[in-house]
Write an enzyme that holds these catalytic residues in place. Structure first.
Site, PDB file in Angstrom:
ATOM      1  N   GLU A  65       0.825  -1.198   0.000  1.00 51.36           N
ATOM      2  CA  GLU A  65       0.000   0.000   0.000  1.00 51.36           C
ATOM      3  C   GLU A  65       0.864   1.254   0.000  1.00 51.36           C
ATOM      4  O   GLU A  65       0.573   2.230  -0.694  1.00 51.36           O
ATOM      5  CB  GLU A  65      -0.928   0.016   1.219  1.00 51.36           C
ATOM      6  CG  GLU A  65      -1.980  -1.078   1.227  1.00 51.36           C
ATOM      7  CD  GLU A  65      -1.506  -2.331   1.929  1.00 51.36           C
ATOM      8  OE1 GLU A  65      -0.278  -2.546   2.006  1.00 51.36           O
ATOM      9  OE2 GLU A  65      -2.363  -3.103   2.394  1.00 51.36           O
ATOM     10  N   GLY A  78      13.838  -5.010  -0.903  1.00 53.25           N
ATOM     11  CA  GLY A  78      14.031  -3.888  -1.802  1.00 53.25           C
ATOM     12  C   GLY A  78      14.863  -4.168  -3.028  1.00 53.25           C
ATOM     13  O   GLY A  78      15.365  -3.219  -3.651  1.00 53.25           O
ATOM     14  N   GLU A  79      15.002  -5.431  -3.432  1.00 56.43           N
ATOM     15  CA  GLU A  79      15.850  -5.744  -4.586  1.00 56.43           C
ATOM     16  C   GLU A  79      15.096  -6.400  -5.737  1.00 56.43           C
ATOM     17  O   GLU A  79      15.709  -6.920  -6.663  1.00 56.43           O
ATOM     18  CB  GLU A  79      17.004  -6.639  -4.161  1.00 56.43           C
ATOM     19  CG  GLU A  79      18.033  -5.952  -3.282  1.00 56.43           C
ATOM     20  CD  GLU A  79      19.335  -6.723  -3.225  1.00 56.43           C
ATOM     21  OE1 GLU A  79      20.358  -6.181  -3.662  1.00 56.43           O
ATOM     22  OE2 GLU A  79      19.308  -7.893  -2.753  1.00 56.43           O
ATOM     23  N   LEU A  87       2.444  -6.444 -12.857  1.00 56.84           N
ATOM     24  CA  LEU A  87       2.980  -5.431 -13.751  1.00 56.84           C
ATOM     25  C   LEU A  87       4.392  -4.994 -13.369  1.00 56.84           C
ATOM     26  O   LEU A  87       5.077  -4.357 -14.166  1.00 56.84           O
ATOM     27  CB  LEU A  87       2.056  -4.213 -13.788  1.00 56.84           C
ATOM     28  CG  LEU A  87       0.693  -4.462 -14.440  1.00 56.84           C
ATOM     29  CD1 LEU A  87      -0.096  -3.174 -14.530  1.00 56.84           C
ATOM     30  CD2 LEU A  87       0.839  -5.094 -15.823  1.00 56.84           C
TER      31      LEU A  87
END
Length: 436
Positions: A62, A312-313, A343
């Site tokens: 979110e 985060g990769e 997507l």
């Protein structure tokens, strides 16, 4: 004060004394930041001069979905300040990394106050936002009533509600649902199905503008690390399982075993949704040669399963599985979790495979499937067969990537539309509310 408001206030007040020990326990577990626990009680207000919009998101997905909306808001109102609250440490950390510098300069982050009346009142009295935008399904009663009491306009953006949740609200608290939803000036759902369920519960003006998660910019990457990893991988075929949940890893590993004889050098990358599961996944893969990224391991020659147990990769790993060399399975879709954003790999040129459950992105998934931008799989056998077909057929893989990129581009307008609608709630802000 109606009965729903009275009961909500009573429940929140009774919870007040119980919550601080739970917060301290969560801090000891690394799930909260001890120096910032007071923010959960509404302390820490530092309201700037000028217009202030409060944006709230519960967790990672979110929070990141709001980034393009923040960019659109600041682009239209450069003097605007954004108070952004999140509910998890991870979401706060990733949000800080993803915000462009120009937007970060206008953002103040706090951890969201819990739904205790005194804490909510303290928070709102300190910050005095001019408008509020809440992501997805974070409808807390005391917060909603407190906003209404102060006349602060609120929007529910990228709103969603599952059929099960909608049925529960309709069965057990239809009056409360109608009352709470009626306090939102705007309800903009992420799908037509969500909009219909929300209207049935009382949000009479709920409309569908599309899914914000489909409008996100391509995930970032460290260029030097991308070059290093590409040099290590060379032309090895890659099966990437992105954001997996328990129950999926064993399926992916079984598919790898079936595919390996036909695809020399095959590397399977498993990126768990929760990185702490890395050692558990490595154990499932035994005795296959396995390396864990969290331990400094690399997908060097001989490694067959690479566990990407870091945060985060995903922008890196999607780029390591492009059409012609790789394929991405969307995690959370082989088990009943609703699936994650298909997507994200599509924007980075990786062909997409979807499991049976894509309910969190149903319309996006349906569009991808209809356009030939994704393929459906159901188990280890169909995953192995379909992934092998994509990896050995470069023309088909490239066609899937092109079709998926078109679907992704169609969502690019959404942040601008939502920004205009939210700015229309401001006392003197420009912008038009969406048509009913």
């Amino acid at each position: 004060m109606n009965w729903g408001q009275w009961l909500s206030r009573l429940a929140g007040t009774l919870a007040g004394p119980v919550l601080p020990p739970l917060l301290r326990r969560r801090a000891a577990q690394g799930k909260e930041l001890a120096p910032r626990l007071r923010e959960r009680k509404g302390f820490g207000a530092a309201r700037p001069q000028g217009l202030l919009i409060w944006l709230h998101a519960a967790s990672v997905g979110e929070s990141l979905s709001l980034v393009p909306l923040m960019e659109a808001l600041v682009a239209r109102q450069p003097a605007l300040h954004l108070l952004v609250t999140t509910g998890t440490v991870t979401s706060a950390a990733l949000l800080k990394r993803r915000l462009p510098a120009a937007v970060a300069a206008r953002v103040i982050h706090r951890f969201a106050p819990l739904d205790v009346p005194r804490w909510i009142d303290r928070f709102l009295d300190g910050w005095r936002p001019d408008a509020v935008a809440i992501a997805e399904s974070e409808i807390w009663p005391n917060r909603t009533y407190a906003l209404a009491a102060r006349g602060i306009p609120a929007a529910l953006v990228n709103a969603r509600i599952s059929p099960r949740s909608a049925a529960a609200w309709g069965r057990w608290a239809p009056g409360l649902a109608r009352d709470l939803l009626g306090h939102f000036a705007l309800v903009m759902a992420q799908s037509e199905d969500d909009a219909a369920r929300l209207r049935a519960l009382g949000a009479s003006g709920a409309i569908c503008r599309g899914n914000l998660k489909a409008a996100a910019a391509p995930l970032p990457v460290e260029v030097a690390e991308l070059a290093r990893m590409r040099a290590i991988l060379g032309r090895r075929p890659v099966l990437l399982a992105a954001s997996t949940h328990p129950g999926e890893d064993a399926v992916v590993i079984a598919a790898h075993r079936a595919m390996a004889p036909r695809l020399p050098g095959l590397l399977t990358v498993i990126a768990p949704r929760h990185p702490q599961r890395g050692p558990e996944i490595a154990a499932l893969a035994a005795p296959l040669p396995t390396a864990l990224r969290s331990e400094g391991g690399l997908p060097e020659a001989g490694v067959e399963v690479y566990v990407a147990d870091t945060l985060g990769e995903m922008g890196l790993f999607f780029r390591l599985a492009p059409a012609g060399l790789g394929v991405t399975l969307i995690g959370g879709s082989l088990v009943p979790k609703g699936g994650h954003n298909p997507l994200e790999p599509a924007r980075l040129g990786s062909p997409v495979l979807l499991g049976p459950d894509t309910s969190h992105f149903r319309e996006v998934a349906d569009d991808l499937l209809a356009a030939g931008g994704a393929l459906r799989v159901g188990d280890a056998v169909t995953l192995a067969e379909t992934a092998t077909d994509v990896l050995t057929n470069p023309e088909r893989a490239s066609g899937m990537a092109r079709a998926a990129a078109t679907i992704a581009d169609n969502a690019a307008h959404l942040p601008d539309e939502l920004a205009e609608a939210i700015l229309g709630l401001l006392p003197s802000g420009p912008g038009l509310a969406p048509e009913a």
